[in-house]
Design an enzyme around this catalytic site. Sequence first.
Site, PDB file in Angstrom:
ATOM      1  N   THR A 210     -50.229  -1.862   6.081  1.00 19.88           N
ATOM      2  CA  THR A 210     -49.563  -2.175   4.815  1.00 19.88           C
ATOM      3  C   THR A 210     -48.801  -0.944   4.328  1.00 19.88           C
ATOM      4  OG1 THR A 210     -49.860  -3.184   2.627  1.00 19.88           O
ATOM      5  CG2 THR A 210     -51.617  -1.711   3.359  1.00 19.88           C
ATOM      6  N   ASN A 211     -48.398  -0.917   3.083  1.00 14.96           N
ATOM      7  CA  ASN A 211     -47.623   0.227   2.580  1.00 14.96           C
ATOM      8  C   ASN A 211     -48.049   0.562   1.154  1.00 14.96           C
ATOM      9  OD1 ASN A 211     -45.918  -1.415   0.700  1.00 14.96           O
ATOM     10  ND2 ASN A 211     -45.320  -2.374   2.631  1.00 14.96           N
TER      11      ASN A 211
END
Length: 402
Positions: A210-211
Amino acid sequence: MNLFENKSILLGITGSIAAYKAADLASRLKKSGAKVNAVLTPGAEKFISPLTFQPVIGSKAYVDNDLWIGETHVTHIGLGHNADLAVIAPASADFMAKLAYGFGDSLLAVSILASHCPLLLAPAMDGDMYDHAATQANVAILKERGAHFIGPASGHLASGLTGVGRMSEPAEIFNNIRCLLSRDGKLRGKRILVTAGGTREAIDPVRMITNRSSGKQGYAIAQAALDAGADVTLISAPTALDVPFGCQYIPVESAADMLNAVVAHLPECDGLIMCAAVADFHPLAAAEHKIKKDGGFNQISLEPTQDILAEVAVMRPSLSKLKAVIGFAAESQDLRQNAKGKLDKKKLDMIVANDISAKDSGFAVDQNRAVFLYADGREKEIPLMGKDQLAEALITDLLQLL
Ligand code: CTP
């Protein structure tokens, strides 16, 4: 563009133990910039003093006696006529019965009779009282007449029993008021699709890629669009944020889910604001079971995800309603040049160029600074400001594009 400024809210408090929560609601409304006129019924005065409201709203709270000895003999007409919205919180069974049958035996009751504004009721009472056929019939009459209701919620009641009858929480009532006040805004009748959050790409049932996106900017944009009167569809990857009240909320996980949701909802939209941080790569195939460390785990094969805005550009000629597509560019170097490249390549009407290298703006924090770049070559510098303020600026510009 503060929705609450110059708005007058008539806050009616009736006899219920939940009356103490009305002070919290009054405080939220006042802090948001509204003028609050509080009116207590004799029943409410048994639970809370008008003195509690006075410092909170910055003016005298009215009680029943003011109907007879008020500054003018038409206090109730003034209170009713000048209100942009009337809220009864808590609304007791007795007061709802009076409203349903048009009784005018208290300052609050006559003020509501004299008002022309929308009416919101937050009932609070014992579960059996709420379930009683008489109360249900009164609720039906009031709904039929156009009154809005929030709650009652289910939970612990003053009687010691558990059931439906608790007044909704002040934060929820406040959000409902916000939504009702916004409906005549400039974006009335327009549907805006907003994407938000950082997508999640599964490696196995436990792990993911994810980020750093918190979703704050996207949620602020959804709220600003709602405040401007738009119907909002919010397609969001998981975040820790409260969903803005009144939007159509579509939760998604991965870039592929988000693409499917955007494709499904875009045809009915007038504008798209693609604020989500969409993963550019995902694991070739997510493992069905948790990958064990003993087996060795030193490589993940990735493949590119589909670019959602690129797909939108392909669909656009067939989307007659869609008038504006706005993208975001998260850049840590060559901000303008990279953002301009994305504006052209993704065939956008506007892009918000976001410098994510600065510590005080961008990912996760509450502030942002940006440059708005337009397809016609115009540029607008947005200095460091709250994400909600940047959202308002963006929605103001979206109005021009629509
Ligand atoms: N975007 C998208 N689909 C993707 C990736 C990004 O629609 N698979 C959108 C984002 O929501 C944003 C814009 O494209 O509005 C630019 O995203 P950004 O991450 O800044 O750029 P990328 O196109 O992903 O390019 P790069 O990561 O190389 O900077």
